[in-house]
Design a protein around this motif. Structure first.
Motif, PDB file in Angstrom:
ATOM      1  N   SER A 115      -0.839   0.535  -4.231  1.00  0.00           N
ATOM      2  CA  SER A 115       0.260   1.296  -4.417  1.00  0.00           C
ATOM      3  C   SER A 115       0.655   1.110  -6.040  1.00  0.00           C
ATOM      4  O   SER A 115       0.059   0.114  -6.666  1.00  0.00           O
ATOM      5  CB  SER A 115       1.570   0.990  -3.538  1.00  0.00           C
ATOM      6  OG  SER A 115       1.802  -0.262  -3.884  1.00  0.00           O
ATOM      7  N   THR A 117       0.635  -1.093   0.147  1.00  0.00           N
ATOM      8  CA  THR A 117      -0.051   0.161  -0.090  1.00  0.00           C
ATOM      9  C   THR A 117       0.771   1.211  -0.048  1.00  0.00           C
ATOM     10  O   THR A 117       2.098   1.176   0.344  1.00  0.00           O
ATOM     11  CB  THR A 117      -0.873   0.050   1.031  1.00  0.00           C
ATOM     12  OG1 THR A 117      -0.131   0.049   2.374  1.00  0.00           O
ATOM     13  CG2 THR A 117      -1.801  -1.257   1.254  1.00  0.00           C
ATOM     14  N   CYS A 118       0.207   2.369  -0.341  1.00  0.00           N
ATOM     15  CA  CYS A 118       1.034   3.642  -0.358  1.00  0.00           C
ATOM     16  C   CYS A 118       0.218   4.637   0.379  1.00  0.00           C
ATOM     17  O   CYS A 118      -1.057   5.142   0.083  1.00  0.00           O
ATOM     18  CB  CYS A 118       0.989   4.305  -1.643  1.00  0.00           C
ATOM     19  SG  CYS A 118       1.929   5.888  -1.756  1.00  0.00           S
ATOM     20  N   GLY A 119       0.769   5.005   1.801  1.00  0.00           N
ATOM     21  CA  GLY A 119      -0.002   5.794   2.796  1.00  0.00           C
ATOM     22  C   GLY A 119      -1.371   5.317   2.896  1.00  0.00           C
ATOM     23  O   GLY A 119      -1.420   4.092   3.197  1.00  0.00           O
ATOM     24  N   PRO A 120      -2.336   6.140   2.932  1.00  0.00           N
ATOM     25  CA  PRO A 120      -3.745   5.604   3.204  1.00  0.00           C
ATOM     26  C   PRO A 120      -4.555   4.945   2.204  1.00  0.00           C
ATOM     27  O   PRO A 120      -5.514   4.343   2.407  1.00  0.00           O
ATOM     28  CB  PRO A 120      -4.457   6.922   3.810  1.00  0.00           C
ATOM     29  CG  PRO A 120      -4.088   8.007   2.883  1.00  0.00           C
ATOM     30  CD  PRO A 120      -2.450   7.604   2.754  1.00  0.00           C
ATOM     31  N   ARG A 121      -3.767   4.737   0.986  1.00  0.00           N
ATOM     32  CA  ARG A 121      -4.497   4.139  -0.111  1.00  0.00           C
ATOM     33  C   ARG A 121      -4.633   2.701   0.285  1.00  0.00           C
ATOM     34  O   ARG A 121      -3.530   2.081   0.775  1.00  0.00           O
ATOM     35  CB  ARG A 121      -3.580   4.406  -1.472  1.00  0.00           C
ATOM     36  CG  ARG A 121      -3.761   5.824  -1.897  1.00  0.00           C
ATOM     37  CD  ARG A 121      -2.892   6.211  -2.969  1.00  0.00           C
ATOM     38  NE  ARG A 121      -3.055   7.620  -3.349  1.00  0.00           N
ATOM     39  CZ  ARG A 121      -2.177   8.204  -3.764  1.00  0.00           C
ATOM     40  NH1 ARG A 121      -1.050   7.890  -4.266  1.00  0.00           N
ATOM     41  NH2 ARG A 121      -2.281   9.610  -4.091  1.00  0.00           N
ATOM     42  N   PHE A 122      -5.535   2.037  -0.578  1.00  0.00           N
ATOM     43  CA  PHE A 122      -5.629   0.612  -0.284  1.00  0.00           C
ATOM     44  C   PHE A 122      -4.709  -0.114  -1.164  1.00  0.00           C
ATOM     45  O   PHE A 122      -4.580  -1.424  -1.292  1.00  0.00           O
ATOM     46  CB  PHE A 122      -7.035   0.094  -0.643  1.00  0.00           C
ATOM     47  CG  PHE A 122      -7.446   0.573  -2.094  1.00  0.00           C
ATOM     48  CD1 PHE A 122      -7.275  -0.534  -2.927  1.00  0.00           C
ATOM     49  CD2 PHE A 122      -7.862   1.791  -2.364  1.00  0.00           C
ATOM     50  CE1 PHE A 122      -7.457  -0.344  -4.560  1.00  0.00           C
ATOM     51  CE2 PHE A 122      -8.184   1.948  -3.676  1.00  0.00           C
ATOM     52  CZ  PHE A 122      -8.148   0.950  -4.658  1.00  0.00           C
TER      53      PHE A 122
END
Length: 86
Positions: free
Chosen positions: A70, A63-68
């Motif tokens: 990346s 994942t990337c930060g709060p994203r589900f």
């Protein structure tokens, strides 16, 4: 050689261009458009020559930060789709 263009979802990269060996088992080249330039160039270099299944195993679900998802996770989707064309 199998070439495949993928439009990722939920990430900054606008496109992922994938080249696989004729049988789809090896990553020959990956090019990202957009996204975090240095990081995505590094990912492209690291996966060059690797077995497609191994790249998916390593990067799927990242994942990337709060994203589900990346860019690396989206790459796994592109690789599976490209390999399915073999």
């Amino acid at each position: 050689m199998i070439t495949y263009d993928y439009k990722p979802r939920g990430v900054c990269a606008r496109a992922i261009h994938v080249e696989l060996s004729d049988d789809g088992s090896t990553v020959e080249n990956v090019l990202f458009e957009g996204g975090c330039n240095g990081n995505l160039k590094a990912i492209s270099k690291l996966v060059h020559g690797m077995p497609t299944d191994r790249v998916v195993e390593l990067l799927q679900g990242n994942t990337c930060g709060p994203r589900f998802t990346s860019c690396a996770d989206q790459l796994t989707i592109a690789l599976r789709a490209a390999a399915a064309e073999a």
